[in-house]
Enzyme design. Structure first.
Site, PDB file in Angstrom:
ATOM      1  CE  LYS A 254      -3.054   2.719   2.952  1.00  0.00           C
ATOM      2  NZ  LYS A 254      -3.951   2.617   4.286  1.00  0.00           N
ATOM      3  CG  ASP A 259      -5.546   8.269   4.521  1.00  0.00           C
ATOM      4  OD1 ASP A 259      -6.501   8.592   3.848  1.00  0.00           O
ATOM      5  OD2 ASP A 259      -5.508   7.040   5.352  1.00  0.00           O
ATOM      6  CE  LYS A 266      -6.253   8.909   7.933  1.00  0.00           C
ATOM      7  NZ  LYS A 266      -7.037   7.918   8.783  1.00  0.00           N
ATOM      8  CG  ASP A 277      -1.778   5.223   4.879  1.00  0.00           C
ATOM      9  OD1 ASP A 277      -1.569   4.324   5.562  1.00  0.00           O
ATOM     10  OD2 ASP A 277      -2.972   5.940   4.459  1.00  0.00           O
ATOM     11  CG  ASP A 336      -9.688   7.530   6.843  1.00  0.00           C
ATOM     12  OD1 ASP A 336      -8.694   7.798   6.165  1.00  0.00           O
ATOM     13  OD2 ASP A 336      -9.692   8.189   7.874  1.00  0.00           O
ATOM     14  CD  GLU A 338      -6.512   5.379   2.460  1.00  0.00           C
ATOM     15  OE1 GLU A 338      -7.521   5.611   3.262  1.00  0.00           O
ATOM     16  OE2 GLU A 338      -5.393   4.949   2.927  1.00  0.00           O
ATOM     17  NE  ARG A 340     -10.641  -1.035   4.341  1.00  0.00           N
ATOM     18  CZ  ARG A 340     -11.298  -1.257   5.351  1.00  0.00           C
ATOM     19  NH1 ARG A 340     -12.463  -1.770   5.614  1.00  0.00           N
ATOM     20  NH2 ARG A 340     -10.700  -0.649   6.139  1.00  0.00           N
TER      21      ARG A 340
HETATM   22  N1  BES Z   1      -4.165   4.475   6.953  1.00  0.00           N
HETATM   23  C1  BES Z   1      -5.159   4.333   7.808  1.00  0.00           C
HETATM   24  C2  BES Z   1      -5.082   3.570   8.854  1.00  0.00           C
HETATM   25  C3  BES Z   1      -3.823   3.886   9.986  1.00  0.00           C
HETATM   26  C4  BES Z   1      -4.332   4.587  11.127  1.00  0.00           C
HETATM   27  C5  BES Z   1      -2.632   3.891   9.829  1.00  0.00           C
HETATM   28  C6  BES Z   1      -3.512   4.864  12.179  1.00  0.00           C
HETATM   29  C7  BES Z   1      -1.798   4.254  10.658  1.00  0.00           C
HETATM   30  C8  BES Z   1      -2.142   4.859  12.087  1.00  0.00           C
HETATM   31  C9  BES Z   1      -6.166   3.757   6.899  1.00  0.00           C
HETATM   32  O1  BES Z   1      -6.216   4.258   5.510  1.00  0.00           O
HETATM   33  C10 BES Z   1      -7.571   4.252   7.671  1.00  0.00           C
HETATM   34  O2  BES Z   1      -7.727   5.540   7.448  1.00  0.00           O
HETATM   35  N2  BES Z   1      -8.317   3.248   7.973  1.00  0.00           N
HETATM   36  C11 BES Z   1      -9.607   3.699   8.658  1.00  0.00           C
HETATM   37  C12 BES Z   1     -10.475   2.455   8.348  1.00  0.00           C
HETATM   38  C13 BES Z   1     -11.886   2.871   8.909  1.00  0.00           C
HETATM   39  C14 BES Z   1     -12.452   4.141   8.018  1.00  0.00           C
HETATM   40  C15 BES Z   1     -12.816   1.564   8.331  1.00  0.00           C
HETATM   41  C16 BES Z   1      -9.331   3.485  10.341  1.00  0.00           C
HETATM   42  O3  BES Z   1      -8.315   2.568  10.769  1.00  0.00           O
HETATM   43  O4  BES Z   1      -9.595   4.410  10.824  1.00  0.00           O
HETATM   44 ZN    ZN Z   2      -4.631   4.941   4.689  1.00  0.00          ZN
HETATM   45 MN    MN Z   3      -7.368   6.117   5.259  1.00  0.00          MN
END
Ligand code: BES
Ligand code: ZN
Ligand code: MN
Length: 490
Positions: A254, A259, A266, A277, A336, A338, A340
């Site tokens: 990824k 992000d 966020k 990210d 968010d 994204e 996947r």
């Molecule tokens: N890049 C983030 C995941 C992340 C969060 C990495 C904190 C490192 C530290 C990912 O793209 C994301 O935003 N995931 C969301 C998914 C949710 C919207 C289902 C998350 O984990 O909040």
């Molecule tokens: Zn992300």
């Molecule tokens: Mn995200």
């Protein structure tokens, strides 16, 4: 950092590093006349030789003063682990000390070639830093140490270091650089350029798809994420053909260079962390570099799915339905989630074009994995027992530790959508698992697949024996070890 190996201690000016395993102070005998004073000082400091503890002293050597570092290894620590603690702790302590050269004498430990070489590995890894944007460092803050000599590691340590670990240092360093650079510097296009320059002459073949090419193929999920950004997406394909195995193994990363969350934006606090990210893609690039430099006898294809996730007039909206490269459709509930989406098209692409037997993806995918495993372990998901145990083993051997997480039909049902084939988020509970289930929907029958959720591991707030605070390079050693254990062992 220049790492070398010698049978006996050199003459001249350097800091001497002596290891002490718990209360066993055998190594001090080599100090000759200074042994008694150093030993007495250790007692006064209540030094017990615990893992990574340090006593810094100065000893008289025929009128000259020499800095002597006594480094604790802990009693009964496994040799490979102790060796990395020793090299890393010494390098960290001496890096900006004013000393230019360190001599680490492991004669008293009876190390084999690989263990002695790992002292050098850890010293090199631990001294990595990135000062490009620090224009006002005082002289006293600048690194001075540039040479480490490991003494008494026996025959073959040097050869082992050069053939196995020096390439890993190069790979990890590339990953850390990519992860550390801010998102105004490293975005999809410049990620490609930086990796291309770094892999020049390594023998890795590089192919890059731009937006138009991906659009033509139908990579609607990856491009949907990228469409809110002024930066164009890229798919970077890295090929290392060092073996004769017909079907390659695929590593997929990824690479979200920033992000923001997109329209599902966020919160502001801490958002700067999202520059890393792209840690999964960074690890794939670093691993390919390491494997190429050490001429690994296997065929690997590395895929970096590179996008920036931004809100903007053209950004995708919650509720949008995108058609992935596989033909399956996705309702984007949360922009968010994204990673996947990017991975779904990347894993589909690699399966269609390279027919890999095994696909391993690495991604900073979910905050939920941090809730489950904290910062010590990354989460491992797999549809194959053998692959899972090989990766767990490579994880503990390399220090890039993994913890197995479940996959199940009942979780898969949580991402069914009323309007499309699936939605991109499930409920809050089990968030890392539903994310993995999502990726699994793009894995073809018969393909062995593992997914590493490394959201807690790309970046560290605390130093360890092999990294300073900041980018860890997580994933490079894991993949390198997996290749050594599984793909090169016959
Ligand atoms: N890049 C983030 C995941 C992340 C969060 C990495 C904190 C490192 C530290 C990912 O793209 C994301 O935003 N995931 C969301 C998914 C949710 C919207 C289902 C998350 O984990 O909040
Ligand atoms: Zn992300
Ligand atoms: Mn995200």
């Amino acid at each position: 950092m220049q790492i070398s190996f010698a049978e006996t201690r050199p003459t001249g000016d350097y800091a001497l590093v002596l290891p002490v395993a718990g209360k066993d102070r055998a190594s001090l005998a080599s100090l000759g006349a200074a042994q008694q004073a150093v030993g007495a000082a250790l007692d006064r400091q209540r030094f017990e030789g615990e893992g990574s503890s340090v006593s810094e002293q100065f000893a008289d050597e025929g009128g000259a003063v020499r800095r002597v570092l006594i480094v604790g290894l802990g009693a009964g620590t496994a040799a490979a682990d102790a060796a990395e603690k020793l090299g890393g702790t010494a390098a960290a302590r001496l890096l900006t000390s004013g000393e230019k050269k360190a001599v680490i004498d492991v004669s008293s430990l009876g190390y084999d070639a690989d263990t002695a070489a790992r002292v050098g590995l850890a010293a090199a890894l631990r001294s990595w830093r990135y000062d490009r944007y620090r224009t006002k460092l005082k002289d006293s803050q600048k690194p001075t140490l540039d040479e480490v000599v490991i003494v008494g590691g026996g025959q073959g340590a040097d050869q082992r270091y050069r053939s196995r670990w020096a390439p890993v240092v190069e790979g990890v360093s590339l990953t850390r650089e990519l992860v550390t650079e801010p998102a105004n510097i490293i975005y999809p296009e410049t990620f490609v350029e930086r990796v291309r320059a770094s892999l020049d002459g390594s023998g890795v073949e590089i192919q890059v798809l731009d937006r138009a090419e991906m659009a033509k193929l139908g990579m609607g999920a990856l491009l949907g994420v990228a469409q809110g950004s002024a930066r164009e997406a890229r798919l970077m394909i890295l090929k290392w053909n060092g073996g004769t195995n017909g079907q390659p193994t695929a590593f997929v990363g990824k690479g979200v260079t920033f992000d923001t969350g997109g329209i599902s934006i966020k919160p502001a606090a801490g958002m700067e962390a999202m520059k890393w990210d792209m840690g999964g893609a960074g690890a794939v690039a670093g691993a390919l570099k390491a494997l190429a430099l050490r001429k690994a006898k296997t065929n690997i294809v590395g895929i970096c799915g590179l996008v920036e996730n931004m809100p903007g007039g053209n950004a995708q909206r919650p509720g949008d339905v995108v058609t992935t490269l596989s033909g399956q459709t996705v309702e984007v509930i949360n922009t968010d989630a994204e990673g996947r989406l990017v991975l779904s098209d990347a894993v589909c692409y690699v399966q269609r074009n390279f027919k890999p037997s095994t696909v391993i993806d690495l991604a900073t995918l979910t905050g939920a994995i941090l809730i489950s495993l904290g910062h010590e372990w990354a989460g491992l998901f797999s549809n194959n027992e053998e692959l899972a145990s090989a990766l767990l083993k490579a994880g503990s051997e390399s220090g890039d530790k993994l913890w197995r997480m479940p996959l199940a039909e009942s979780f898969d049902r949580l991402i069914d959508s009323p309007i499309a084939d699936m939605k991109n988020v499930g409920p809050r509970e089990g968030g890392s698992i539903t994310a993995a289930q999502f990726i699994q929907r793009f894995i073809e029958n018969g393909v062995k697949w593992a997914h590493v959720d490394m959201a807690g591991k790309a970046w560290a707030d605390k130093p360890s024996s092999t990294y300073e605070k900041g980018a860890t390079g997580f994933g490079v050693r894991l993949l390198d070890q997996y290749v050594a254990d599984v793909l090169e062992s016959h």
